[in-house]
Design an enzyme around this catalytic site. Structure first.
Site, mmCIF file in Angstrom:
data_model
loop_
_atom_site.group_PDB
_atom_site.id
_atom_site.type_symbol
_atom_site.label_atom_id
_atom_site.label_comp_id
_atom_site.label_asym_id
_atom_site.label_seq_id
_atom_site.Cartn_x
_atom_site.Cartn_y
_atom_site.Cartn_z
ATOM 1 N N LYS A 42 -0.334 -1.429 4.217
ATOM 2 C CA LYS A 42 -0.534 -0.056 3.734
ATOM 3 C C LYS A 42 -1.983 0.420 3.820
ATOM 4 O O LYS A 42 -2.234 1.636 3.840
ATOM 5 C CB LYS A 42 -0.066 0.050 2.285
ATOM 6 C CG LYS A 42 1.447 -0.066 2.088
ATOM 7 C CD LYS A 42 2.166 1.192 2.488
ATOM 8 C CE LYS A 42 3.616 1.188 2.033
ATOM 9 N NZ LYS A 42 4.305 2.449 2.367
ATOM 10 N N SER A 287 5.025 -7.626 6.484
ATOM 11 C CA SER A 287 4.351 -6.417 6.010
ATOM 12 C C SER A 287 3.477 -6.612 4.784
ATOM 13 O O SER A 287 2.553 -5.834 4.542
ATOM 14 C CB SER A 287 5.384 -5.319 5.733
ATOM 15 O OG SER A 287 6.371 -5.792 4.829
#
Length: 303
Positions: A42, A287
């Site tokens: 992110k 991720s």
């Protein structure tokens, strides 16, 4: 959204974001975004958004990792940051958000967007959403550029899907550079709104009473109109994995790859291990690695 946007994002985030390597784990290549300073991909989108927009102050809603990323980036830019998180968000994530200097606001899961929008209006803050923004998507797309540069003969790319920003960015970069590469999204069976949306040809929203059943706390968001349109054009398909398959992938990554993955970060690897897509030179996106230590211990021990 095109390659110029993603390449511009790569220039903006250079030096602030780790250019993660491809790590071989058996016959699979892993892209470990868990190695970012905030433990998840992110940071790419959050930092790009602030570098491009230059806001005076920001607010967002997040299940945890985007909140950490925005708080970290806002601290770097010297601006205030407010993060709205749902009740039940992992403490390892909420503690990190506060640790980066952001103001933490905790609300019921179905109120987080409303609360963030209200704060933006009341305080004059710029909303930086977790995925529904071109600057966020372009930042996440830099992962796709790196994959093609580091493994030019890649054949399959597997990407976790939640709100769709990560998959939208990576799929755009990979497909525009290498149209022949198969790009698949991966969701938990218990939060498969994107699969249903693409199957029906219209965006479908799942209530939090359904999505909060999955252990993959970072994959509980719905697609936006923007990400739905991109994924509909760019993805070759979406596959799903079970809760047990997610846990198995976490163990596999830890024991075979020496990589820590939170449940959301392990779904792409799970899809490969379970043979959900065709074989070939495959890259799975890990991720994030911001997993609750107690949960991680239980999973590694087979719980």
């Amino acid at each position: 959204m095109d390659l110029d946007d993603i390449r511009a994002a790569a220039s903006r985030i250079a030096g602030a974001v780790v250019r993660t390597p491809l790590v071989r784990c058996g016959e699979l290549w892993i892209k470990p975004e868990s190695l970012q300073p905030i433990g998840a991909f992110k940071l790419r989108g959050a930092y790009n958004a602030l570098a491009e927009l230059r806001p005076a102050g920001v607010v967002t809603h997040s299940s945890g990792n985007h909140g950490q990323a925005l708080a970290y980036a806002a601290k770097s830019f010297g601006i205030p940051c407010v993060v709205v998180v749902p009740e039940g968000a992992p403490a390892v994530k909420t503690t990190a958000i506060a640790g980066h200097g952001a103001e933490l606001v905790i609300v019921p899961p179905d109120q987080r967007v409303i609360a963030a929008e209200k704060l933006a209006t009341e305080r004059g803050l710029t909303m930086i959403p977790p995925y529904d923004h071109p600057s966020i998507i372009a930042g996440q797309g830099t992962i796709g550029l790196e994959i093609v540069e580091d493994l030019p003969d890649v054949e399959v790319v597997l990407i976790p899907v939640s709100g769709g920003g990560l998959a939208s960015g990576i799929a755009t970069a990979v497909k525009l550079l290498r149209p022949d590469v198969a790009v698949y999204g991966v969701e938990p069976e218990l939060a498969a709104d994107a699969l249903e949306s693409l199957t029906l040809g219209r965006r479908v929203s799942w209530d939090t009473s359904r999505t909060f059943r999955t252990i993959a706390d970072g994959l509980r968001a719905d697609l936006s109109d923007l990400t739905f349109s991109i994924l509909r054009e760019r993805l070759d398909g979406i596959v799903t994995v079970t809760e047990d398959q997610i846990k198995h992938a976490m163990r596999h990554l830890a024991l075979k790859g020496r990589l820590v993955a939170e449940p959301s970060g392990a779904v792409a690897t799970a899809a490969h291990l379970e043979g959900k897509v065709g074989q070939g030179r495959t890259v799975a996106i890990l991720s994030g690695g911001n997993v609750d230590p107690e949960l991680f211990g239980q999973v590694i021990q087979g719980g």
